[in-house]
Write a protein that holds these residues in place. Structure first.
Motif, mmCIF file in Angstrom:
data_model
loop_
_atom_site.group_PDB
_atom_site.id
_atom_site.type_symbol
_atom_site.label_atom_id
_atom_site.label_comp_id
_atom_site.label_asym_id
_atom_site.label_seq_id
_atom_site.Cartn_x
_atom_site.Cartn_y
_atom_site.Cartn_z
ATOM 1 N N LEU A 50 0.835 -1.204 0.000
ATOM 2 C CA LEU A 50 0.000 0.000 0.000
ATOM 3 C C LEU A 50 0.865 1.246 0.000
ATOM 4 C CD1 LEU A 50 -2.722 -0.995 2.631
ATOM 5 C CD2 LEU A 50 -2.886 -1.116 0.157
ATOM 6 N N SER A 51 0.438 2.256 -0.738
ATOM 7 C CA SER A 51 1.143 3.526 -0.726
ATOM 8 C C SER A 51 0.954 4.173 0.650
ATOM 9 C CB SER A 51 0.629 4.442 -1.842
ATOM 10 O OG SER A 51 -0.712 4.788 -1.603
ATOM 11 N N PRO A 52 1.843 5.103 1.034
ATOM 12 C CA PRO A 52 1.736 5.728 2.360
ATOM 13 C C PRO A 52 0.398 6.418 2.626
ATOM 14 C CG PRO A 52 3.845 6.243 1.354
ATOM 15 C CD PRO A 52 3.020 5.549 0.302
ATOM 16 N N ASP A 53 -0.244 6.924 1.596
ATOM 17 C CA ASP A 53 -1.534 7.606 1.790
ATOM 18 C C ASP A 53 -2.700 6.790 1.219
ATOM 19 O OD1 ASP A 53 -0.785 7.936 -0.833
ATOM 20 O OD2 ASP A 53 -1.427 10.018 -0.967
ATOM 21 N N ALA A 54 -2.539 5.464 1.184
ATOM 22 C CA ALA A 54 -3.577 4.580 0.636
ATOM 23 C C ALA A 54 -4.846 4.647 1.471
ATOM 24 C CB ALA A 54 -3.069 3.144 0.595
ATOM 25 N N ARG A 55 -5.953 4.361 0.825
ATOM 26 C CA ARG A 55 -7.251 4.303 1.490
ATOM 27 C C ARG A 55 -7.733 2.860 1.459
ATOM 28 N NH1 ARG A 55 -5.670 8.564 2.952
ATOM 29 N NH2 ARG A 55 -6.566 10.583 2.470
ATOM 30 N N ILE A 56 -8.232 2.386 2.610
ATOM 31 C CA ILE A 56 -8.800 1.050 2.699
ATOM 32 C C ILE A 56 -10.289 1.213 2.958
ATOM 33 C CG2 ILE A 56 -8.801 -1.141 3.941
ATOM 34 C CD1 ILE A 56 -5.867 -0.462 4.739
ATOM 35 N N ILE A 57 -11.090 0.627 2.086
ATOM 36 C CA ILE A 57 -12.540 0.753 2.169
ATOM 37 C C ILE A 57 -13.130 -0.629 2.409
ATOM 38 C CG2 ILE A 57 -14.636 1.438 0.931
ATOM 39 C CD1 ILE A 57 -12.654 3.186 -0.830
ATOM 40 N N ASN A 58 -13.891 -0.775 3.478
ATOM 41 C CA ASN A 58 -14.603 -2.017 3.766
ATOM 42 C C ASN A 58 -16.083 -1.779 3.510
ATOM 43 O OD1 ASN A 58 -12.384 -3.651 4.732
ATOM 44 N ND2 ASN A 58 -12.343 -2.288 6.478
ATOM 45 N N VAL A 59 -16.620 -2.495 2.544
ATOM 46 C CA VAL A 59 -18.011 -2.329 2.149
ATOM 47 C C VAL A 59 -18.861 -3.352 2.894
ATOM 48 C CG1 VAL A 59 -19.603 -2.420 0.185
ATOM 49 C CG2 VAL A 59 -17.298 -1.512 -0.108
ATOM 50 N N SER A 60 -20.027 -2.925 3.320
ATOM 51 C CA SER A 60 -20.963 -3.849 3.956
ATOM 52 C C SER A 60 -22.328 -3.666 3.309
ATOM 53 C CB SER A 60 -21.028 -3.605 5.463
ATOM 54 O OG SER A 60 -21.602 -2.351 5.742
ATOM 55 N N SER A 61 -23.312 -4.302 3.905
ATOM 56 C CA SER A 61 -24.658 -4.208 3.360
ATOM 57 C C SER A 61 -25.624 -3.848 4.478
ATOM 58 C CB SER A 61 -25.061 -5.546 2.736
ATOM 59 O OG SER A 61 -25.283 -6.496 3.767
ATOM 60 N N MET A 62 -26.876 -3.858 4.154
ATOM 61 C CA MET A 62 -27.918 -3.616 5.152
ATOM 62 C C MET A 62 -28.253 -4.899 5.918
ATOM 63 S SD MET A 62 -28.650 -0.390 4.826
ATOM 64 C CE MET A 62 -30.302 -0.093 5.407
ATOM 65 N N GLY A 63 -27.506 -5.954 5.689
ATOM 66 C CA GLY A 63 -27.755 -7.233 6.335
ATOM 67 C C GLY A 63 -27.712 -7.173 7.852
ATOM 68 N N TYR A 64 -26.998 -6.206 8.393
ATOM 69 C CA TYR A 64 -26.924 -6.082 9.847
ATOM 70 C C TYR A 64 -28.305 -5.856 10.468
ATOM 71 C CZ TYR A 64 -27.602 -1.053 9.515
ATOM 72 O OH TYR A 64 -28.144 0.183 9.281
ATOM 73 N N LEU A 65 -29.247 -5.386 9.682
ATOM 74 C CA LEU A 65 -30.593 -5.152 10.200
ATOM 75 C C LEU A 65 -31.294 -6.459 10.610
ATOM 76 C CD1 LEU A 65 -31.757 -2.452 7.653
ATOM 77 C CD2 LEU A 65 -31.106 -2.100 10.038
ATOM 78 N N PHE A 66 -30.815 -7.586 10.078
ATOM 79 C CA PHE A 66 -31.407 -8.874 10.417
ATOM 80 C C PHE A 66 -30.975 -9.369 11.797
ATOM 81 C CE2 PHE A 66 -31.460 -8.994 5.725
ATOM 82 C CZ PHE A 66 -32.827 -9.160 5.544
ATOM 83 N N ALA A 67 -29.901 -8.811 12.329
ATOM 84 C CA ALA A 67 -29.402 -9.204 13.648
ATOM 85 C C ALA A 67 -30.064 -8.326 14.698
ATOM 86 C CB ALA A 67 -27.886 -9.067 13.703
ATOM 87 N N SER A 68 -31.146 -8.804 15.254
ATOM 88 C CA SER A 68 -31.941 -7.975 16.160
ATOM 89 C C SER A 68 -31.168 -7.545 17.400
ATOM 90 C CB SER A 68 -33.212 -8.713 16.568
ATOM 91 O OG SER A 68 -32.877 -9.923 17.230
ATOM 92 N N LYS A 69 -30.235 -8.371 17.877
ATOM 93 C CA LYS A 69 -29.480 -8.037 19.078
ATOM 94 C C LYS A 69 -28.164 -7.336 18.755
ATOM 95 C CE LYS A 69 -29.531 -12.272 20.531
ATOM 96 N NZ LYS A 69 -29.253 -13.473 21.302
ATOM 97 N N GLY A 70 -27.853 -7.155 17.502
ATOM 98 C CA GLY A 70 -26.575 -6.559 17.134
ATOM 99 C C GLY A 70 -25.459 -7.589 17.189
ATOM 100 N N LEU A 71 -24.236 -7.121 17.186
ATOM 101 C CA LEU A 71 -23.062 -7.994 17.193
ATOM 102 C C LEU A 71 -22.844 -8.536 18.599
ATOM 103 C CD1 LEU A 71 -20.615 -9.129 15.679
ATOM 104 C CD2 LEU A 71 -19.367 -7.066 16.359
ATOM 105 N N ASP A 72 -22.865 -9.847 18.731
ATOM 106 C CA ASP A 72 -22.635 -10.494 20.013
ATOM 107 C C ASP A 72 -21.140 -10.830 20.103
ATOM 108 O OD1 ASP A 72 -22.549 -12.006 22.305
ATOM 109 O OD2 ASP A 72 -24.116 -13.408 21.687
ATOM 110 N N VAL A 73 -20.357 -9.935 20.684
ATOM 111 C CA VAL A 73 -18.907 -10.109 20.721
ATOM 112 C C VAL A 73 -18.477 -11.296 21.567
ATOM 113 C CG1 VAL A 73 -18.404 -7.681 20.220
ATOM 114 C CG2 VAL A 73 -18.643 -8.418 22.578
ATOM 115 N N ASP A 74 -19.363 -11.808 22.394
ATOM 116 C CA ASP A 74 -19.039 -13.000 23.184
ATOM 117 C C ASP A 74 -19.402 -14.293 22.464
ATOM 118 O OD1 ASP A 74 -18.066 -11.529 25.414
ATOM 119 O OD2 ASP A 74 -20.136 -11.169 26.079
ATOM 120 N N ASN A 75 -19.895 -14.168 21.237
ATOM 121 C CA ASN A 75 -20.318 -15.340 20.482
ATOM 122 C C ASN A 75 -20.050 -15.162 18.992
ATOM 123 O OD1 ASN A 75 -21.510 -17.880 20.089
ATOM 124 N ND2 ASN A 75 -23.532 -16.988 19.760
ATOM 125 N N LEU A 76 -18.858 -14.723 18.637
ATOM 126 C CA LEU A 76 -18.551 -14.419 17.238
ATOM 127 C C LEU A 76 -18.575 -15.665 16.349
ATOM 128 C CD1 LEU A 76 -15.659 -11.826 17.674
ATOM 129 C CD2 LEU A 76 -18.047 -11.396 17.072
#
Length: 80
Positions: A50-76
Protein backbone atom coordinates in the motif's frame (compact mmCIF):
# COMPACT_ATOMS: atom_id res chain seq x y z
CA UNK A 1 6.07 -1.66 -12.50
CA UNK A 2 7.90 -3.50 -9.79
CA UNK A 3 7.76 -0.59 -7.33
CA UNK A 4 4.11 0.32 -7.95
CA UNK A 5 2.00 0.79 -4.84
CA UNK A 6 -1.71 0.23 -4.23
CA UNK A 7 -3.61 3.49 -3.69
CA UNK A 8 -7.06 2.05 -2.90
CA UNK A 9 -8.00 -1.33 -1.46
CA UNK A 10 -11.72 -2.11 -1.47
CA UNK A 11 -12.85 -5.15 0.48
CA UNK A 12 -16.23 -6.13 -0.96
CA UNK A 13 -16.92 -9.81 -0.34
CA UNK A 14 -19.58 -11.35 1.77
CA UNK A 15 -21.99 -14.14 2.39
CA UNK A 16 -25.33 -13.99 4.13
CA UNK A 17 -28.30 -16.16 5.04
CA UNK A 18 -26.45 -19.45 5.27
CA UNK A 19 -29.27 -21.77 6.40
CA UNK A 20 -27.33 -23.46 9.18
CA UNK A 21 -24.16 -22.92 11.17
CA UNK A 22 -21.21 -24.06 9.08
CA UNK A 23 -17.57 -24.05 10.06
CA UNK A 24 -14.71 -23.47 7.64
CA UNK A 25 -11.72 -25.79 7.55
CA UNK A 26 -10.06 -23.23 9.85
CA UNK A 27 -12.78 -23.81 12.47
CA UNK A 28 -14.55 -20.46 12.17
CA UNK A 29 -18.20 -19.85 11.42
CA UNK A 30 -18.40 -19.36 7.65
CA UNK A 31 -20.18 -15.99 7.61
CA UNK A 32 -17.82 -14.49 10.22
CA UNK A 33 -14.70 -15.74 8.44
CA UNK A 34 -15.81 -14.58 5.01
CA UNK A 35 -17.21 -11.19 5.99
CA UNK A 36 -14.66 -10.17 8.62
CA UNK A 37 -11.57 -12.37 8.92
CA UNK A 38 -11.17 -12.57 5.13
CA UNK A 39 -11.02 -8.79 4.80
CA UNK A 40 -8.51 -8.59 7.66
CA UNK A 41 -6.30 -11.33 6.17
CA UNK A 42 -6.25 -9.75 2.70
CA UNK A 43 -5.56 -6.27 4.04
CA UNK A 44 -2.77 -7.54 6.32
CA UNK A 45 -1.15 -9.40 3.43
CA UNK A 46 -1.26 -6.35 1.17
CA UNK A 47 -0.02 -3.79 3.76
CA UNK A 48 3.57 -3.78 2.43
CA UNK A 49 2.23 -2.90 -1.03
CA UNK A 50 0.00 0.00 0.00
CA UNK A 51 1.14 3.53 -0.73
CA UNK A 52 1.74 5.73 2.36
CA UNK A 53 -1.53 7.61 1.79
CA UNK A 54 -3.58 4.58 0.64
CA UNK A 55 -7.25 4.30 1.49
CA UNK A 56 -8.80 1.05 2.70
CA UNK A 57 -12.54 0.75 2.17
CA UNK A 58 -14.60 -2.02 3.77
CA UNK A 59 -18.01 -2.33 2.15
CA UNK A 60 -20.96 -3.85 3.96
CA UNK A 61 -24.66 -4.21 3.36
CA UNK A 62 -27.92 -3.62 5.15
CA UNK A 63 -27.75 -7.23 6.34
CA UNK A 64 -26.92 -6.08 9.85
CA UNK A 65 -30.59 -5.15 10.20
CA UNK A 66 -31.41 -8.87 10.42
CA UNK A 67 -29.40 -9.20 13.65
CA UNK A 68 -31.94 -7.97 16.16
CA UNK A 69 -29.48 -8.04 19.08
CA UNK A 70 -26.58 -6.56 17.13
CA UNK A 71 -23.06 -7.99 17.19
CA UNK A 72 -22.63 -10.49 20.01
CA UNK A 73 -18.91 -10.11 20.72
CA UNK A 74 -19.04 -13.00 23.18
CA UNK A 75 -20.32 -15.34 20.48
CA UNK A 76 -18.55 -14.42 17.24
CA UNK A 77 -18.36 -18.06 16.14
CA UNK A 78 -22.11 -18.66 16.63
CA UNK A 79 -21.66 -21.42 19.20
CA UNK A 80 -24.23 -20.18 21.75
Amino acid sequence: GKDAKIDVLMNNAGVMAIPDRRLTKDGYEKTFQTNHLGHFALTSTLLPYLSPDARIINVSSMGYLFASKGLDVDNLNGEK
